[in-house]
Design an enzyme around this catalytic site. Structure first.
Site, PDB file in Angstrom:
ATOM      1  N   GLY A   1       1.968  52.582 -41.240  1.00  0.00           N
ATOM      2  CA  GLY A   1       3.002  52.533 -40.237  1.00  0.00           C
ATOM      3  C   GLY A   1       4.158  51.731 -40.557  1.00  0.00           C
TER       4      GLY A   1
ATOM      5  N   THR B   1       3.242  44.945 -41.975  1.00  0.00           N
ATOM      6  CA  THR B   1       2.264  45.505 -40.634  1.00  0.00           C
ATOM      7  C   THR B   1       2.740  44.712 -39.585  1.00  0.00           C
ATOM      8  OG1 THR B   1       0.412  46.108 -39.632  1.00  0.00           O
ATOM      9  CG2 THR B   1       0.297  44.515 -41.428  1.00  0.00           C
ATOM     10  N   ILE B   2       2.834  45.372 -38.156  1.00  0.00           N
ATOM     11  CA  ILE B   2       3.238  44.571 -37.252  1.00  0.00           C
ATOM     12  C   ILE B   2       1.936  43.723 -36.666  1.00  0.00           C
ATOM     13  CG2 ILE B   2       5.216  45.973 -36.570  1.00  0.00           C
ATOM     14  CD1 ILE B   2       3.434  46.894 -34.062  1.00  0.00           C
ATOM     15  N   ASP B   3       0.944  44.206 -37.069  1.00  0.00           N
ATOM     16  CA  ASP B   3      -0.469  43.608 -36.310  1.00  0.00           C
ATOM     17  C   ASP B   3      -0.814  42.426 -37.051  1.00  0.00           C
ATOM     18  OD1 ASP B   3      -0.687  46.044 -34.972  1.00  0.00           O
ATOM     19  OD2 ASP B   3      -1.908  47.176 -36.301  1.00  0.00           O
TER      20      ASP B   3
ATOM     21  N   GLY C   1       0.019  47.992 -44.994  1.00  0.00           N
ATOM     22  CA  GLY C   1      -1.286  47.187 -44.367  1.00  0.00           C
ATOM     23  C   GLY C   1      -2.512  47.702 -45.269  1.00  0.00           C
ATOM     24  N   ASP C   2      -3.506  47.424 -44.452  1.00  0.00           N
ATOM     25  CA  ASP C   2      -5.026  47.612 -44.981  1.00  0.00           C
ATOM     26  C   ASP C   2      -5.124  48.854 -45.831  1.00  0.00           C
ATOM     27  OD1 ASP C   2      -7.985  46.588 -44.781  1.00  0.00           O
ATOM     28  OD2 ASP C   2      -7.942  48.691 -44.652  1.00  0.00           O
TER      29      ASP C   2
ATOM     30  N   GLY D   1       3.430  33.525 -20.631  1.00  0.00           N
ATOM     31  CA  GLY D   1       2.448  32.760 -19.312  1.00  0.00           C
ATOM     32  C   GLY D   1       1.932  33.680 -19.052  1.00  0.00           C
TER      33      GLY D   1
ATOM     34  N   ARG E   1      -5.400  47.818 -32.498  1.00  0.00           N
ATOM     35  CA  ARG E   1      -6.370  48.419 -32.535  1.00  0.00           C
ATOM     36  C   ARG E   1      -7.724  47.434 -32.857  1.00  0.00           C
ATOM     37  NH1 ARG E   1      -5.883  53.829 -36.006  1.00  0.00           N
ATOM     38  NH2 ARG E   1      -4.490  52.082 -37.260  1.00  0.00           N
TER      39      ARG E   1
ATOM     40  N   ARG F   1       0.921  58.671 -44.051  1.00  0.00           N
ATOM     41  CA  ARG F   1      -0.485  58.484 -44.349  1.00  0.00           C
ATOM     42  C   ARG F   1      -1.160  59.291 -45.041  1.00  0.00           C
ATOM     43  NH1 ARG F   1       0.089  55.455 -39.278  1.00  0.00           N
ATOM     44  NH2 ARG F   1      -0.934  53.376 -39.310  1.00  0.00           N
TER      45      ARG F   1
ATOM     46  N   ASP G   1      -2.744  41.504 -39.327  1.00  0.00           N
ATOM     47  CA  ASP G   1      -4.216  41.626 -39.503  1.00  0.00           C
ATOM     48  C   ASP G   1      -4.503  41.738 -41.039  1.00  0.00           C
ATOM     49  OD1 ASP G   1      -2.940  44.008 -40.102  1.00  0.00           O
ATOM     50  OD2 ASP G   1      -4.496  45.195 -38.806  1.00  0.00           O
TER      51      ASP G   1
ATOM     52  N   LYS H   1       3.728  35.457  -6.654  1.00  0.00           N
ATOM     53  CA  LYS H   1       4.272  36.836  -6.274  1.00  0.00           C
ATOM     54  C   LYS H   1       3.919  38.087  -7.404  1.00  0.00           C
ATOM     55  CE  LYS H   1       6.140  35.532  -2.427  1.00  0.00           C
ATOM     56  NZ  LYS H   1       5.473  36.040  -1.134  1.00  0.00           N
ATOM     57  N   HIS H   2       3.328  37.632  -8.476  1.00  0.00           N
ATOM     58  CA  HIS H   2       3.191  38.523  -9.501  1.00  0.00           C
ATOM     59  C   HIS H   2       2.148  37.978 -10.514  1.00  0.00           C
ATOM     60  CE1 HIS H   2       5.995  36.001 -11.570  1.00  0.00           C
ATOM     61  NE2 HIS H   2       5.425  36.241 -12.453  1.00  0.00           N
TER      62      HIS H   2
END
Length: 319
Positions: A11, A125-127, A102-103, A185, A171, A72, A129, A214-215
């Site tokens: 990715g 990788t954005i994760d 990544g991995d 928050g 994931r 991939r 991880d 309210k939310h």
């Protein structure tokens, strides 16, 4: 060493282009020829390589994605495919490879290293991880994208007096959900690393209503379940209606933040230095603001731990 190559795999993540730029320019500065591998390991098996010069990486440091493209490849897991890739590299006289990903990308580099071809890996990788580094290339940008999106969704949630479930990527790792949830928050943060009780979420929603909120915002990592599945559970069992927003691939895009550009540049330059020094099978990262490198196999066999302090704080502040 006279020639090296660089590829991006898996990715895409914001900052990959900054890393490519650093590898090419540091390589040329060091007297090397640098080749770009297009379409990741799939392109490497096909011999899809091109020599890069200073102009090839001009005006890309601010761009998301990867100019080398990514893919991939299940085929690359085969020994004969790896041997074919090495043959293409050696045919051009290339003696070292920088892999950004990544991995899965790390596993491919480990296989090439085992077969005698020097590789160095960067965590793209954005994760967030990958073990052996505090942050991965692209994580900070993705985090800020998610925060910005949730801030906008909060305006709508307030206007319509509703609870919103925000489904984010992750994931197997919940860092995007955890860090963004703390930053905005969120009332509840649901991540793969920790089991959750639906009753706890419901209790927080009711407590918020009782004190006039309210939310409510629930940040959910996709590895736990989908936002629609969680929403259905809340409706069917507790008659609580929610809106679901799936942020999806927008989290991968966008211009990288300053932190990601600097991280990618520092790691990319260090990758070239390691290859020139004759080192192979190394995974580069940043820990406590210092550039470090570890064995790729060690990183692959090491679980990236959850940021316990951040998780605990998020629970304390969401009362």
């Amino acid at each position: 060493m006279k020639k090296i190559a660089v590829l991006t795999s898996g990715g895409d993540s914001p900052g990959m282009n900054a890393a490519i730029r650093a590898v090419v320019r540091k390589g040329i500065y060091s007297g090397l020829e640098v080749y770009g591998v297009y379409q990741g390991y799939a392109g490497l098996m096909e011999g899809n390589l091109k020599k890069l010069d200073l102009g090839s990486v001009g005006d890309i440091i601010h761009r998301g994605g990867t100019i080398l493209y990514s893919a991939r490849s299940e085929e690359f897991k085969k020994d004969e495919s790896q041997a074919k890739a090495i043959e293409h590299l050696r045919h051009l006289g290339i003696e070292g490879l920088v892999v950004i990903g990544g991995d899965g990308s790390y596993r491919g580099a480990a296989k090439l290293t085992e077969k005698g071809f020097p590789c160095v890996c960067l965590p793209g990788t954005i994760d967030n991880d990958i073990a052996g580094t505090d942050y991965t290339i692209g994580f900070d940008t993705a985090l800020n994208t998610v925060i910005s999106s949730i801030d906008k969704i909060r305006d709508t949630a307030t206007s319509h007096d509703r609870a919103f479930i925000i489904e984010v990527m992750g994931r197997h790792a919940g860092d995007i959900a955890l860090f963004s949830g703390l930053a905005v928050g969120a009332e509840s943060i649901i991540i793969p690393e920790r089991p959750f009780e639906i009753e706890d979420i419901v209790q927080k929603l009711h407590k918020g209503i009782e004190r006039g909120k309210k939310h409510s915002i629930i940040v959910l990592a996709e590895g736990v379940c989908t936002g629609n599945e969680l929403s259905k559970l809340l409706v069917d069992q507790y008659q609580i209606e929610t809106h679901v927003s799936v942020l999806g691939h927008m989290q991968r895009g966008g211009s990288p933040t300053g932190l990601d550009r600097i991280l990618a540049s520092r790691l990319g330059a260090r990758a070239v230095e390691l290859l020139v020094e004759g080192k192979s099978g190394r995974a580069i990262g940043m820990q406590k603001q210092e550039i470090v490198d570890h064995s790729i196999n060690r990183i692959l066999n090491q679980k990236d731990p959850l940021s316990e302090g951040v998780y605990t704080l998020s629970q304390q502040l969401s009362i």
